[in-house]
Design an enzyme around this catalytic site. Structure first.
Site, PDB file in Angstrom:
ATOM      1  N   GLU A 100       0.885  -1.180   0.000  1.00 22.76           N
ATOM      2  CA  GLU A 100       0.000   0.000   0.000  1.00 22.76           C
ATOM      3  C   GLU A 100       0.914   1.217   0.000  1.00 22.76           C
ATOM      4  O   GLU A 100       1.553   1.515   1.018  1.00 22.76           O
ATOM      5  CB  GLU A 100      -0.888  -0.002   1.254  1.00 22.76           C
ATOM      6  CG  GLU A 100      -1.815  -1.191   1.377  1.00 22.76           C
ATOM      7  CD  GLU A 100      -2.938  -1.177   0.344  1.00 22.76           C
ATOM      8  OE1 GLU A 100      -3.194  -0.111  -0.248  1.00 22.76           O
ATOM      9  OE2 GLU A 100      -3.532  -2.238   0.114  1.00 22.76           O
ATOM     10  N   CYS A 136      -2.666   9.110   2.905  1.00 27.05           N
ATOM     11  CA  CYS A 136      -2.353   8.698   1.534  1.00 27.05           C
ATOM     12  C   CYS A 136      -3.499   9.010   0.572  1.00 27.05           C
ATOM     13  O   CYS A 136      -3.299   9.141  -0.620  1.00 27.05           O
ATOM     14  CB  CYS A 136      -2.014   7.218   1.499  1.00 27.05           C
ATOM     15  SG  CYS A 136      -3.281   6.210   2.288  1.00 27.05           S
TER      16      CYS A 136
HETATM   17  P1  NDP Z   1       8.255   5.003   4.527  1.00 24.56           P
HETATM   18  O1  NDP Z   1       8.167   4.253   3.257  1.00 24.56           O
HETATM   19  O2  NDP Z   1       9.435   5.870   4.769  1.00 24.56           O
HETATM   20  O3  NDP Z   1       8.213   3.993   5.768  1.00 24.56           O
HETATM   21  C1  NDP Z   1       7.194   3.044   5.951  1.00 24.56           C
HETATM   22  C2  NDP Z   1       7.711   1.948   6.859  1.00 24.56           C
HETATM   23  O4  NDP Z   1       8.733   1.234   6.169  1.00 24.56           O
HETATM   24  C3  NDP Z   1       8.352   2.463   8.134  1.00 24.56           C
HETATM   25  O5  NDP Z   1       8.097   1.580   9.201  1.00 24.56           O
HETATM   26  C4  NDP Z   1       9.827   2.451   7.763  1.00 24.56           C
HETATM   27  O6  NDP Z   1      10.668   2.421   8.877  1.00 24.56           O
HETATM   28  C5  NDP Z   1       9.896   1.175   6.966  1.00 24.56           C
HETATM   29  N1  NDP Z   1      11.065   1.047   6.119  1.00 24.56           N
HETATM   30  C6  NDP Z   1      11.888   2.012   5.636  1.00 24.56           C
HETATM   31  N2  NDP Z   1      12.909   1.456   4.902  1.00 24.56           N
HETATM   32  C7  NDP Z   1      12.706   0.122   4.935  1.00 24.56           C
HETATM   33  C8  NDP Z   1      13.409  -0.991   4.384  1.00 24.56           C
HETATM   34  N3  NDP Z   1      14.520  -0.859   3.667  1.00 24.56           N
HETATM   35  N4  NDP Z   1      12.915  -2.225   4.601  1.00 24.56           N
HETATM   36  C9  NDP Z   1      11.791  -2.403   5.311  1.00 24.56           C
HETATM   37  N5  NDP Z   1      11.105  -1.388   5.887  1.00 24.56           N
HETATM   38  C10 NDP Z   1      11.549  -0.149   5.690  1.00 24.56           C
HETATM   39  O7  NDP Z   1       6.908   5.788   4.648  1.00 24.56           O
HETATM   40  P2  NDP Z   1       6.538   6.900   5.713  1.00 24.56           P
HETATM   41  O8  NDP Z   1       6.623   6.311   7.094  1.00 24.56           O
HETATM   42  O9  NDP Z   1       7.309   8.135   5.391  1.00 24.56           O
HETATM   43  O10 NDP Z   1       4.973   7.119   5.394  1.00 24.56           O
HETATM   44  C11 NDP Z   1       4.515   7.976   4.424  1.00 24.56           C
HETATM   45  C12 NDP Z   1       4.229   7.252   3.136  1.00 24.56           C
HETATM   46  O11 NDP Z   1       3.299   6.201   3.367  1.00 24.56           O
HETATM   47  C13 NDP Z   1       3.580   8.146   2.100  1.00 24.56           C
HETATM   48  O12 NDP Z   1       4.185   7.923   0.845  1.00 24.56           O
HETATM   49  C14 NDP Z   1       2.138   7.668   2.064  1.00 24.56           C
HETATM   50  O13 NDP Z   1       1.498   7.910   0.850  1.00 24.56           O
HETATM   51  C15 NDP Z   1       2.294   6.223   2.363  1.00 24.56           C
HETATM   52  N6  NDP Z   1       1.038   5.680   2.878  1.00 24.56           N
HETATM   53  C16 NDP Z   1       0.291   4.846   2.078  1.00 24.56           C
HETATM   54  C17 NDP Z   1      -0.940   4.372   2.510  1.00 24.56           C
HETATM   55  C18 NDP Z   1      -1.749   3.433   1.673  1.00 24.56           C
HETATM   56  O14 NDP Z   1      -2.642   2.782   2.236  1.00 24.56           O
HETATM   57  N7  NDP Z   1      -1.528   3.309   0.390  1.00 24.56           N
HETATM   58  C19 NDP Z   1      -1.475   4.767   3.818  1.00 24.56           C
HETATM   59  C20 NDP Z   1      -0.606   5.622   4.562  1.00 24.56           C
HETATM   60  C21 NDP Z   1       0.599   6.063   4.101  1.00 24.56           C
HETATM   61  P3  NDP Z   1      11.335   3.809   9.382  1.00 24.56           P
HETATM   62  O15 NDP Z   1      10.224   4.679   9.796  1.00 24.56           O
HETATM   63  O16 NDP Z   1      12.181   3.370  10.498  1.00 24.56           O
HETATM   64  O17 NDP Z   1      12.108   4.345   8.231  1.00 24.56           O
END
Ligand code: NDP
Length: 480
Positions: free
Chosen positions: A246, A280
């Site tokens: 997502e 999102c």
């Molecule tokens: P990120 O992609 O930065 O992070 C999401 C999660 O992934 C966090 O727990 C993050 O950890 C983790 N992560 C980061 N790098 C890795 C890796 N290499 N391997 C595995 N996990 C990893 O997103 P954000 O937290 O910045 O959230 C915002 C984004 O989420 C926006 O783009 C938004 O559109 C999207 N979103 C989508 C939704 C949907 O349903 N389609 C709903 C809500 C948000 P850490 O925080 O420690 O980096």
């Protein structure tokens, strides 16, 4: 406050003993010290999940549905604590944390419990045989979630994963770990069997990556940004893990020539600025029929100018802070880009709070921002900003509106506003996205498919799609 990982039913320190800090984005104060866990902690969590799996998966789905109800009841008792904690950790208004984050975190468990009870067995009769579909859990699943709706999005995965008999390794965003910790506390209080729900705090490239790579984790449900989604897919796909992605969005809000602006403008504002645009689904590209563009602009800008940006704990606050100073700088860099690209700031555009007592200057606050005069193909209008920034564009025909709506790499959601619901419905089918609302926004029935197309994701969550993701199916054909 110091929080720990939750592994095998116990709160445990990270094996490598590394910790990191968590801040309140609304005033910059330190609120918690949290584990910076490593692959070793993920290994320990997987080991405990492996031990727990046989017993947990042997329960019937109805027994596990009863567990979901128990969890919902227990969360209900700490609803206010969830809302206060989420508001503190994210900077979102307390009113929103109550009505959306806390409420939905509870209803995610209630919904899936009820939904399980309404399921009929899948049976396909042939003239000489009967097929029935047997479901079994995926096994151990990794749940990785973002910071914008921390407990809401985590529970949206935890509830169906538990229901289908899986054991969980969850990693919340390290920026917003606190309500996941409340969930772990709840699981412990309820004596959910040890190892069924494990929580490992830490950084994405460390803990998240270890979850993706772990050979005993059979499925990954990820919500986050599109660029991280690429890393997730690149890592997990060659290991043949089941994947739900997502991802980001740059959603269009389409206002047709017959729209009643009095009722439409507040709806479009809600779609644009809920949670400071950090949902999102938020409609950050507003496409308006040329014949009503000027009048829409006037009413929209007047109402955006009047929005109250302030202390998240104040009941009258409409927009709190954004998630961090770093994110605020990213948002500001897009406002600078918009000006470079020839845009005109019609409202907001800066941290300065005009006409009101400003919130704490150490907090990550910015005024809701409206930008006109940009091409719909500009970078500002096509890249995800994920903040309180919208761009306005005019169109002259329905075809042009659809072409503009479909011009980005994303395809998550959209909304169409019109007095003619049938025209809206027909147009909705032409928007390349997973969800389109007509005359409303984020009006959710949890039975419906939720997810995106193009670079907004792969797969669907919600109702039977969540049950299907978190299980394997065996078709058994019995010849008579
Ligand atoms: P990120 O992609 O930065 O992070 C999401 C999660 O992934 C966090 O727990 C993050 O950890 C983790 N992560 C980061 N790098 C890795 C890796 N290499 N391997 C595995 N996990 C990893 O997103 P954000 O937290 O910045 O959230 C915002 C984004 O989420 C926006 O783009 C938004 O559109 C999207 N979103 C989508 C939704 C949907 O349903 N389609 C709903 C809500 C948000 P850490 O925080 O420690 O980096």
């Amino acid at each position: 406050m110091i929080i720990s990982n939750f592994i095998d039913g116990k709160f445990t320190e990270p094996i490598e003993e590394r910790m990191m800090d968590n801040f309140n984005p609304a005033d910059g104060t330190h609120i918690a010290t949290i584990p910076r866990a490593s692959a070793a902690d993920v290994d320990a969590a997987v080991l405990s999940a492996k031990k727990a799996l046989p017993q947990w998966s042997a329960l019937t789905i109805l027994e596990r549905a009863d567990w979901l109800d128990k969890i919902a009841d227990a969360l209900e008792e700490i609803k206010e604590e969830i809302a206060q904690t989420e508001s503190l950790d994210t900077g979102k208004p307390i009113s929103l944390a109550r009505s959306t984050d806390a409420a939905r975190s509870i209803s995610n468990f209630r919904f899936f419990a009820e939904f399980a009870r309404s399921q009929e067995p899948l049976v396909f009769e042939m003239s000489d045989a009967t097929n029935y579909v047997h479901t079994s859990p995926l096994g151990i699943v990794g749940l990785i979630t973002p910071w914008n709706l921390p407990l809401y999005l985590l529970t949206w995965k935890v509830a169906p994963a538990l229901l289908m008999g899986n054991c969980i390794i969850a990693k919340p965003s390290e920026i917003t770990p606190l309500t996941a910790n409340l969930l772990a506390r709840t699981m412990q209080r309820l004596q959910l069997p040890d190892g069924v729900f494990n929580l490992v705090h830490g950084l994405g490239p460390e803990v998240g990556q270890a979850i993706l790579e772990h050979p005993d984790i059979g499925g990954i449900s990820f919500t986050g940004g599109t660029s991280t989604g690429r890393i997730v897919a690149r890592t997990a796909a060659p290991l043949f893990k089941k994947l739900s992605l997502e991802l980001g969005g740059k959603n269009a809000t389409i206002i047709l020539d017959d729209a009643n602006l009095e009722s439409v403008v507040p709806g479009v504002i809600r779609a644009a600025f809920t949670n400071s645009g950090q949902v999102c689904l938020c409609g950050s590209r507003i496409l308006i029929h040329q014949s009503i563009y000027d009048e829409f602009c006037k009413q929209f800008v007047e109402q955006v100018d009047a929005m109250v940006v302030g202390d998240p704990s104040d009941e009258s606050t409409q927009l709190g802070s954004v998630i961090s100073m770093e994110h605020l700088q990213k948002i500001e860099s897009y406002i600078d880009l918009a000006i470079e690209e020839g845009g005109e700031i019609l409202s907001g555009g800066s941290r300065a709070m005009t006409g009101q007592v400003g919130p704490n200057p150490a907090g990550a606050y910015i005024r809701p921002t409206v930008i006109g005069g940009l091409s719909h193909l500009s970078r500002t209008s096509t890249e995800e900003i994920f903040g309180p920034v919208v761009t306005l564009h005019s169109f002259t025909t329905d075809d042009e509106a659809i072409e503009m709506a479909n011009c980005t790499e994303y395809g998550l959601a959209g909304s169409i506003w019109t007095e003619d619901a049938e025209r809206g419905r027909q147009l909705a089918e032409r928007v390349d996205s997973g969800m389109v609302w007509v005359n409303t926004w984020m009006h959710r029935d949890l039975r419906t498919p939720f997810g995106g197309v193009k670079n907004s994701g792969v797969g669907r969550e919600g109702g039977r799609w969540s049950l299907s993701f978190f299980s394997e199916m065996t078709n058994v054909c019995v010849k008579r």
